[in-house]
Design a protein around this motif. Structure first.
Motif, short mmCIF file in Angstrom:
data_model
loop_
_atom_site.label_atom_id
_atom_site.label_comp_id
_atom_site.label_asym_id
_atom_site.label_seq_id
_atom_site.Cartn_x
_atom_site.Cartn_y
_atom_site.Cartn_z
N PRO A 1 68.83 91.99 54.58
CA PRO A 1 69.63 92.57 53.50
C PRO A 1 69.36 91.84 52.19
O PRO A 1 69.08 90.66 52.16
CB PRO A 1 71.07 92.36 53.97
N SER A 2 69.46 92.57 51.10
CA SER A 2 69.33 91.99 49.77
C SER A 2 70.57 91.16 49.47
O SER A 2 71.66 91.49 49.93
CB SER A 2 69.17 93.12 48.76
N THR A 3 70.41 90.11 48.68
CA THR A 3 71.58 89.30 48.34
C THR A 3 72.54 90.05 47.42
O THR A 3 73.74 89.81 47.45
CB THR A 3 71.15 87.98 47.66
N ASN A 4 72.02 90.97 46.63
CA ASN A 4 72.84 91.79 45.74
C ASN A 4 72.57 93.26 46.03
O ASN A 4 71.43 93.61 46.39
CB ASN A 4 72.50 91.52 44.27
N ASP B 1 70.07 101.18 42.30
CA ASP B 1 69.71 102.59 42.45
C ASP B 1 70.29 103.24 43.70
O ASP B 1 70.32 104.44 43.81
CB ASP B 1 68.20 102.79 42.38
N THR B 2 70.72 102.45 44.67
CA THR B 2 71.29 103.02 45.89
C THR B 2 72.67 102.44 46.23
O THR B 2 73.27 102.85 47.21
CB THR B 2 70.35 102.82 47.09
N ALA B 3 73.13 101.47 45.46
CA ALA B 3 74.44 100.85 45.66
C ALA B 3 74.63 100.30 47.07
O ALA B 3 75.70 100.36 47.65
CB ALA B 3 75.57 101.82 45.31
N THR B 4 73.56 99.75 47.64
CA THR B 4 73.63 99.14 48.96
C THR B 4 72.74 97.91 48.95
O THR B 4 71.83 97.80 48.14
CB THR B 4 73.20 100.12 50.07
N ASN B 5 73.00 96.98 49.86
CA ASN B 5 72.08 95.85 49.99
C ASN B 5 71.24 95.99 51.26
O ASN B 5 70.53 95.09 51.65
CB ASN B 5 72.82 94.51 49.96
N ASP B 6 71.29 97.16 51.87
CA ASP B 6 70.51 97.47 53.06
C ASP B 6 69.12 97.96 52.63
O ASP B 6 68.96 99.06 52.11
CB ASP B 6 71.23 98.54 53.87
N SER B 7 68.12 97.12 52.83
CA SER B 7 66.76 97.45 52.37
C SER B 7 66.17 98.65 53.10
O SER B 7 65.44 99.44 52.50
CB SER B 7 65.85 96.24 52.55
N ALA C 1 64.90 102.07 51.41
CA ALA C 1 63.55 102.60 51.64
C ALA C 1 63.61 104.07 52.06
O ALA C 1 62.87 104.91 51.54
CB ALA C 1 62.84 101.76 52.70
N TYR C 2 64.49 104.38 52.98
CA TYR C 2 64.63 105.76 53.44
C TYR C 2 65.07 106.68 52.30
O TYR C 2 64.53 107.77 52.11
CB TYR C 2 65.64 105.82 54.60
N THR C 3 66.03 106.20 51.51
CA THR C 3 66.52 106.99 50.38
C THR C 3 65.38 107.30 49.41
O THR C 3 65.24 108.43 48.94
CB THR C 3 67.65 106.24 49.65
N HIS C 4 64.56 106.31 49.13
CA HIS C 4 63.45 106.52 48.21
C HIS C 4 62.38 107.46 48.79
O HIS C 4 61.79 108.25 48.05
CB HIS C 4 62.81 105.20 47.80
N MET C 5 62.15 107.40 50.07
CA MET C 5 61.18 108.32 50.68
C MET C 5 61.66 109.76 50.55
O MET C 5 60.88 110.66 50.21
CB MET C 5 60.91 107.94 52.14
N VAL C 6 62.94 109.99 50.81
CA VAL C 6 63.50 111.33 50.67
C VAL C 6 63.50 111.76 49.21
O VAL C 6 63.11 112.88 48.87
CB VAL C 6 64.94 111.39 51.26
N ARG C 7 63.88 110.86 48.32
CA ARG C 7 63.92 111.15 46.88
C ARG C 7 62.52 111.50 46.36
O ARG C 7 62.36 112.43 45.58
CB ARG C 7 64.49 109.94 46.15
N LEU C 8 61.52 110.77 46.80
CA LEU C 8 60.15 111.02 46.36
C LEU C 8 59.67 112.40 46.82
O LEU C 8 59.06 113.15 46.06
CB LEU C 8 59.22 109.92 46.90
N ARG C 9 59.99 112.76 48.05
CA ARG C 9 59.59 114.07 48.56
C ARG C 9 60.27 115.19 47.78
O ARG C 9 59.65 116.19 47.45
CB ARG C 9 59.90 114.18 50.05
#
Length: 176
Positions: free
Chosen positions: A47-50, A54-60, A64-72
């Motif tokens: 997990p990210s420290t902060n 862009d996703t309001a989560t510290n779950d990397s 990553a999944y959010t960005h893959m969907v967003r990119l598609r």
């Protein structure tokens, strides 16, 4: 008026598929004991420290999944705009999303990116916004390149991402 809760792939991931990163790391170490060090050092498996802005989560992994969907989804919209004649040129990244996001997650912001077409996911991971992508593709006044580049010739000095060059062979000297 109250906004309806948004559903979609990301919300379902949060609802029940969000992995416990410690369990995932342990399972990967068990299955690949010779990669223990790499698994412990992986930015995606910690997990990210902060929280990521862009996703309001510290779950990397969720990011990553959010960005893959967003990119598609961005690809679908901009490819349709190109087919309608609204922009002159567009190349999708379809099927390559995980490669971009995985590679970008292993790099630091100080690492320079000399990308080529179909690698927008790296720039997205670094924080390039959907507005910045569309401003560049539509060559409007908000484009960082001031509309002087062809569409999908992204670049960002702040994100250490060199502007894409049209002739493919010109990247060889920069990479060496």
């Amino acid at each position: 008026p109250k906004m309806a809760k948004r559903s979609g792939p990301t919300s379902s991931l949060r609802a029940g598929l969000n992995p416990d990163l410690d369990k995932l790391r342990d399972k990967l170490k068990q299955e690949s004991p010779h990669h223990t060090y790499e698994i412990d050092q992986s930015a995606l498996l910690a997990p990210s420290t902060n929280p990521y802005p862009d996703t309001a989560t510290n779950d990397s992994l969720l990011r990553a999944y959010t960005h893959m969907v967003r990119l598609r989804e961005m690809d679908k919209i901009l490819q349709n705009a190109q087919r309608q004649g609204r922009i002159s040129f567009y190349m999708t990244c379809r099927g390559e999303e995980a490669i971009h996001i995985g590679a970008a997650s292993a790099l630091e912001l100080r690492d320079t990116i000399l990308a080529q077409y179909r690698e927008a996911g790296v720039l997205m991971w670094r924080g390039f916004t959907l507005n910045q992508f569309t401003d560049q593709c539509f060559s409007n006044e908000k484009d960082l390149g001031k509309g002087r580049q062809m569409p999908v010739h992204y670049g960002s000095r702040a994100l250490n991402y060199q502007t894409i060059s049209s002739p493919l062979g010109t990247q060889i000297p920069q990479a060496v």
